[in-house]
Design an enzyme around this catalytic site. Structure first.
Site, PDB file in Angstrom:
ATOM      1  N   ALA A 109       1.135  -0.772  -0.084  1.00 50.19           N
ATOM      2  CA  ALA A 109       0.057  -0.029  -0.070  1.00 50.19           C
ATOM      3  C   ALA A 109       0.815   1.493   0.223  1.00 50.19           C
ATOM      4  O   ALA A 109       2.516   1.394   0.781  1.00 50.19           O
ATOM      5  CB  ALA A 109      -0.811  -0.378   1.143  1.00 50.19           C
ATOM      6  N   CYS A 110       0.353   2.069  -1.061  1.00 48.28           N
ATOM      7  CA  CYS A 110       1.263   3.801  -0.169  1.00 48.28           C
ATOM      8  C   CYS A 110       0.222   4.969  -0.470  1.00 48.28           C
ATOM      9  O   CYS A 110      -1.339   3.988   0.500  1.00 48.28           O
ATOM     10  CB  CYS A 110       1.904   3.767  -1.716  1.00 48.28           C
ATOM     11  N   GLY A 111      -0.326   6.268  -0.571  1.00 48.16           N
ATOM     12  CA  GLY A 111      -0.849   7.042  -0.754  1.00 48.16           C
ATOM     13  C   GLY A 111      -1.643   6.815  -1.313  1.00 48.16           C
ATOM     14  O   GLY A 111      -2.884   6.917  -0.989  1.00 48.16           O
ATOM     15  N   ILE A 121      -3.394   3.737   1.722  1.00 51.91           N
ATOM     16  CA  ILE A 121      -2.798   3.515   3.241  1.00 51.91           C
ATOM     17  C   ILE A 121      -4.496   3.550   3.797  1.00 51.91           C
ATOM     18  O   ILE A 121      -4.828   2.544   4.791  1.00 51.91           O
ATOM     19  CB  ILE A 121      -2.162   4.580   3.578  1.00 51.91           C
TER      20      ILE A 121
END
Length: 99
Positions: A10-12, A43
């Site tokens: 996961a990332c922003g 996220i």
């Protein structure tokens, strides 16, 4: 022993750095002989998507408690301490696979 380890990266935004990290995670796992299924997310999706996977990886620090093993894989993006991060990831994946 699990036949494959399900991994959430996961990332922003769920697009940019998670895509780069996803490919690196796949390669590191393949080099270590660990079968993985990698899923991407944001996220904000981590609290709910964690229940669909065995391991949660993020490209940013995540401070909230999780019910799944977690680590940040930002070094795979930045290149700083990348080898140490890869080793820690392999150790984590092996531990989870053995459960």
């Amino acid at each position: 022993m699990k036949s494959s380890v399900k991994v959430l990266v996961a990332c922003g935004s769920g697009v940019a750095t998670s895509t780069v990290a996803q490919e690196k995670v796949k390669q590191i796992a393949a080099d270590a002989g660990i079968p993985v299924q990698v899923f991407k997310g944001t996220i904000t999706e981590v609290p709910t998507k964690q229940y669909d996977v065995d391991v949660v990886l993020t490209t940013a620090n995540y401070k909230k408690p999780l019910d799944r093993p977690y680590m940040t894989v930002f070094p795979l993006i930045s290149g700083i301490n990348e080898n140490a991060c890869a080793k820690k990831l392999v150790d984590l994946l092996r531990t989870v696979q053995a459960e």
